[in-house]
Each structure stands twice: as C-alpha cells, then as structure tokens.
Write an enzyme that holds these catalytic residues in place. Structure first.
Site, PDB file in Angstrom:
ATOM      1  N   LYS A 179       0.775  -1.282   0.142  1.00  0.00           N
ATOM      2  CA  LYS A 179      -0.014  -0.058  -0.070  1.00  0.00           C
ATOM      3  C   LYS A 179       0.828   1.355   0.014  1.00  0.00           C
ATOM      4  O   LYS A 179       0.672   1.999  -0.883  1.00  0.00           O
ATOM      5  CB  LYS A 179      -1.075   0.030   1.245  1.00  0.00           C
ATOM      6  CG  LYS A 179      -2.071  -1.034   1.198  1.00  0.00           C
ATOM      7  CD  LYS A 179      -2.776  -0.941   2.337  1.00  0.00           C
ATOM      8  CE  LYS A 179      -4.089  -1.584   2.492  1.00  0.00           C
ATOM      9  NZ  LYS A 179      -5.308  -1.228   1.784  1.00  0.00           N
TER      10      LYS A 179
ATOM     11  N   ARG B  71      -8.150   5.688  -3.702  1.00  0.00           N
ATOM     12  CA  ARG B  71      -9.206   5.026  -3.506  1.00  0.00           C
ATOM     13  C   ARG B  71     -10.455   5.290  -4.255  1.00  0.00           C
ATOM     14  O   ARG B  71     -10.447   6.495  -4.681  1.00  0.00           O
ATOM     15  CB  ARG B  71      -9.850   5.268  -1.877  1.00  0.00           C
ATOM     16  CG  ARG B  71      -8.898   4.665  -0.725  1.00  0.00           C
ATOM     17  CD  ARG B  71      -9.331   3.468  -0.324  1.00  0.00           C
ATOM     18  NE  ARG B  71      -8.456   3.061   0.867  1.00  0.00           N
ATOM     19  CZ  ARG B  71      -8.757   1.977   1.322  1.00  0.00           C
ATOM     20  NH1 ARG B  71      -9.734   0.923   1.043  1.00  0.00           N
ATOM     21  NH2 ARG B  71      -8.000   1.559   2.377  1.00  0.00           N
TER      22      ARG B  71
ATOM     23  N   HIS C 215      -5.773   4.883   4.361  1.00  0.00           N
ATOM     24  CA  HIS C 215      -4.538   4.347   3.627  1.00  0.00           C
ATOM     25  C   HIS C 215      -5.001   4.082   2.165  1.00  0.00           C
ATOM     26  O   HIS C 215      -6.142   3.739   1.828  1.00  0.00           O
ATOM     27  CB  HIS C 215      -4.082   3.263   4.412  1.00  0.00           C
ATOM     28  CG  HIS C 215      -5.295   2.053   4.889  1.00  0.00           C
ATOM     29  ND1 HIS C 215      -5.489   1.115   3.944  1.00  0.00           N
ATOM     30  CD2 HIS C 215      -5.717   2.049   5.904  1.00  0.00           C
ATOM     31  CE1 HIS C 215      -6.318   0.381   4.686  1.00  0.00           C
ATOM     32  NE2 HIS C 215      -6.502   0.994   5.750  1.00  0.00           N
TER      33      HIS C 215
ATOM     34  N   SER D 297      -6.446  -4.719  -0.923  1.00  0.00           N
ATOM     35  CA  SER D 297      -7.204  -4.882   0.195  1.00  0.00           C
ATOM     36  C   SER D 297      -6.521  -5.594   1.269  1.00  0.00           C
ATOM     37  O   SER D 297      -6.163  -6.668   1.435  1.00  0.00           O
ATOM     38  CB  SER D 297      -8.446  -5.690  -0.122  1.00  0.00           C
ATOM     39  OG  SER D 297      -9.105  -5.705   1.018  1.00  0.00           O
ATOM     40  N   GLY D 298      -6.477  -4.891   2.556  1.00  0.00           N
ATOM     41  CA  GLY D 298      -5.875  -5.762   3.889  1.00  0.00           C
ATOM     42  C   GLY D 298      -6.684  -6.787   4.079  1.00  0.00           C
ATOM     43  O   GLY D 298      -6.440  -8.068   4.641  1.00  0.00           O
ATOM     44  N   HIS D 299      -8.235  -6.407   4.294  1.00  0.00           N
ATOM     45  CA  HIS D 299      -8.922  -7.786   4.413  1.00  0.00           C
ATOM     46  C   HIS D 299      -8.911  -8.907   3.579  1.00  0.00           C
ATOM     47  O   HIS D 299      -8.908  -9.926   3.942  1.00  0.00           O
ATOM     48  CB  HIS D 299     -10.601  -7.161   4.256  1.00  0.00           C
ATOM     49  CG  HIS D 299     -11.025  -6.403   5.157  1.00  0.00           C
ATOM     50  ND1 HIS D 299     -10.293  -5.047   5.577  1.00  0.00           N
ATOM     51  CD2 HIS D 299     -11.953  -6.760   6.340  1.00  0.00           C
ATOM     52  CE1 HIS D 299     -11.025  -4.519   6.523  1.00  0.00           C
ATOM     53  NE2 HIS D 299     -11.860  -5.535   7.162  1.00  0.00           N
TER      54      HIS D 299
ATOM     55  N   ARG E 116     -15.866  -5.559   0.578  1.00  0.00           N
ATOM     56  CA  ARG E 116     -15.404  -4.438   0.634  1.00  0.00           C
ATOM     57  C   ARG E 116     -15.629  -3.403  -0.799  1.00  0.00           C
ATOM     58  O   ARG E 116     -15.567  -2.300  -0.784  1.00  0.00           O
ATOM     59  CB  ARG E 116     -13.984  -4.123   0.911  1.00  0.00           C
ATOM     60  CG  ARG E 116     -13.734  -5.041   2.061  1.00  0.00           C
ATOM     61  CD  ARG E 116     -13.924  -4.545   3.450  1.00  0.00           C
ATOM     62  NE  ARG E 116     -13.009  -3.493   3.715  1.00  0.00           N
ATOM     63  CZ  ARG E 116     -13.088  -2.663   4.912  1.00  0.00           C
ATOM     64  NH1 ARG E 116     -14.015  -2.704   5.789  1.00  0.00           N
ATOM     65  NH2 ARG E 116     -11.970  -1.646   5.142  1.00  0.00           N
TER      66      ARG E 116
ATOM     67  N   HIS F 184     -12.992  -0.143  -2.256  1.00  0.00           N
ATOM     68  CA  HIS F 184     -11.931  -0.733  -2.772  1.00  0.00           C
ATOM     69  C   HIS F 184     -12.423  -1.176  -4.346  1.00  0.00           C
ATOM     70  O   HIS F 184     -13.628  -1.031  -4.705  1.00  0.00           O
ATOM     71  CB  HIS F 184     -11.757  -2.314  -2.065  1.00  0.00           C
ATOM     72  CG  HIS F 184     -10.887  -2.386  -1.087  1.00  0.00           C
ATOM     73  ND1 HIS F 184      -9.569  -1.742  -1.080  1.00  0.00           N
ATOM     74  CD2 HIS F 184     -10.803  -2.404   0.129  1.00  0.00           C
ATOM     75  CE1 HIS F 184      -8.821  -2.014  -0.215  1.00  0.00           C
ATOM     76  NE2 HIS F 184      -9.581  -2.381   0.721  1.00  0.00           N
TER      77      HIS F 184
ATOM     78  N   ASP G 106      -8.189  -4.714  -5.913  1.00  0.00           N
ATOM     79  CA  ASP G 106      -7.593  -4.943  -4.597  1.00  0.00           C
ATOM     80  C   ASP G 106      -7.799  -6.238  -3.872  1.00  0.00           C
ATOM     81  O   ASP G 106      -7.301  -6.659  -2.992  1.00  0.00           O
ATOM     82  CB  ASP G 106      -8.158  -3.542  -3.707  1.00  0.00           C
ATOM     83  CG  ASP G 106      -7.857  -2.367  -4.461  1.00  0.00           C
ATOM     84  OD1 ASP G 106      -7.086  -2.203  -5.296  1.00  0.00           O
ATOM     85  OD2 ASP G 106      -8.896  -1.418  -4.119  1.00  0.00           O
TER      86      ASP G 106
END
Length: 211
Positions: free
Chosen positions: A32, A40, A93, A98-100, A160, A166, A170
């Site tokens: 990221k 975004r 951020h 995507s962190g998820h 998301r 997102h 992502d």
C-alpha cells in the site's frame, strides 16, 4: 503421539492463523504505502466530480466520463461523488491491495492445509429470502469444505468492493498475495517438525499443490 495438540491440533492451527494474519497485513501495508499508493474509489469519484463541475483536468479516461452511470448518480445524489456504504468515508490508507482480502486469503489457505477440502458439509442449509429462517439447500452442487472456504474468502474480499471503498483488483490480488504468503510460511514451518507429513492445498485458481 496419539492426538494432535501443540502439533497438528487446535493450538497449532490458531498459532498459524494468527501468524499468517499478522504477516499478511504487514505485506499488504508494505504494498500500500511503499509500492502501489493506489487512489481509493472515493477519491477517484472526487476527481470525476471536480472535472465535471469545477472544470479541473485530471487524466480520466473518456469512457468513464461518458458513462451513463454518472447521470444516474447525479440524478439521485445531486453530485458525481461515488456513493459508499460508510458515512465516515474510506479508510485513510491506499487501496491496493485490500488488507481484508490479504489476511483472509492467508487464513483460508492455512485452514485448507489442515482440513479435507473435498469433505462434504452435512445438513446443508441456506437462508430464506427474508433472512429469518434456514431451509435445506437443494442446489445442483454439493457444498464442500474447500468450496465454502473459497466463498467465505471471496465474500469478505469482494464485500469491501460492494461498500465502495475498494477496486475489484484490490480484492483479487489481495487474496492471491495472502495465499502466496501463507504457502511460503507453511513451507518454512514444515522444516521445523520431526514428523514426516505433507499439506495439500487447492489454490484460488483451482490448481492443487503439495507442501
């Protein structure tokens, strides 16, 4: 020697899940901030709105500017800003990956390593349209552990996107990043045990690997 506990048992699985989840988020945040820095969707919607209203000149492809969806959004909201599910807006951020998606890709891969992916789930049920009851599942395909893990990972990742925070890539590439991280972690872990064993994992792309 009779049943799994610190090795191949519940504590072992929980250790691996927490380990890869933390590493997956670190990998995602490295991408990221230090590599991708992707805008975004909410911020990109702001660029579109400003181009159409304030006559800014951000380099936006004409296919987006000419899209019929923009007039639909404006007719509903009186702006070209992207509608999103969260009133507080997007996370602060960058978007990619995507962190998820990254941590769920990693965690799903660990679970696949420990459980029989072809195992059929018993007493299969689905929710009714109103969501108030569960009824027997009568679809064309049986529900397997591996299939449901893929669905769960996809739902968490793509959900998301539905929220408007997102891009689709992502989610997809985040899942792939988490999967690859988890595979490499399991390869390292395997060398630390005396027992002779192997993990079998069906990747998100359908290929099967042995560790």
């Amino acid at each position: 020697t009779q049943s799994g506990f610190p090795t191949f048992g519940g504590p072992h699985i929980f250790f691996l899940l927490s380990s890869v989840a933390n590493l997956a988020l670190k990998a995602a945040w490295f991408q990221k901030w230090l590599v991708q820095r992707r805008l975004r969707p909410e911020a990109f919607g702001g660029c579109i709105h400003n181009n159409l209203v304030a006559h800014t000149n951000y380099p936006i492809h004409k296919d987006i500017i000419d899209s019929s969806v923009l007039s639909m959004i404006y007719g509903r909201n009186k702006s070209y800003l992207l509608p999103i599910a969260y009133p507080e807006g997007c996370p602060a951020h960058p978007a990619y990956p995507s962190g998820h998606a990254t941590w769920v890709g990693a965690c799903a891969t660990v679970v696949k390593a420990f459980f029989d992916e072809e195992s059929i789930i018993e007493d299969q049920v689905i929710p009714t349209d109103d969501g108030l009851e569960l009824v027997p599942y009568k679809g064309p395909d049986v529900l397997t552990v591996g299939g449901e893990l893929n669905k769960l990972a996809s739902n968490i990742a793509i959900g998301r996107d539905f929220a408007g925070i997102h891009w689709r890539s992502d989610a997809i590439e985040g899942m792939n990043l988490g999967e690859e991280l988890s595979i490499r972690f399991l390869i390292e872990q395997k060398e630390m045990f005396y027992e002779k064993f192997s993990f079998s994992i069906t990747k998100f792309d359908g290929t099967t690997i042995q560790i």
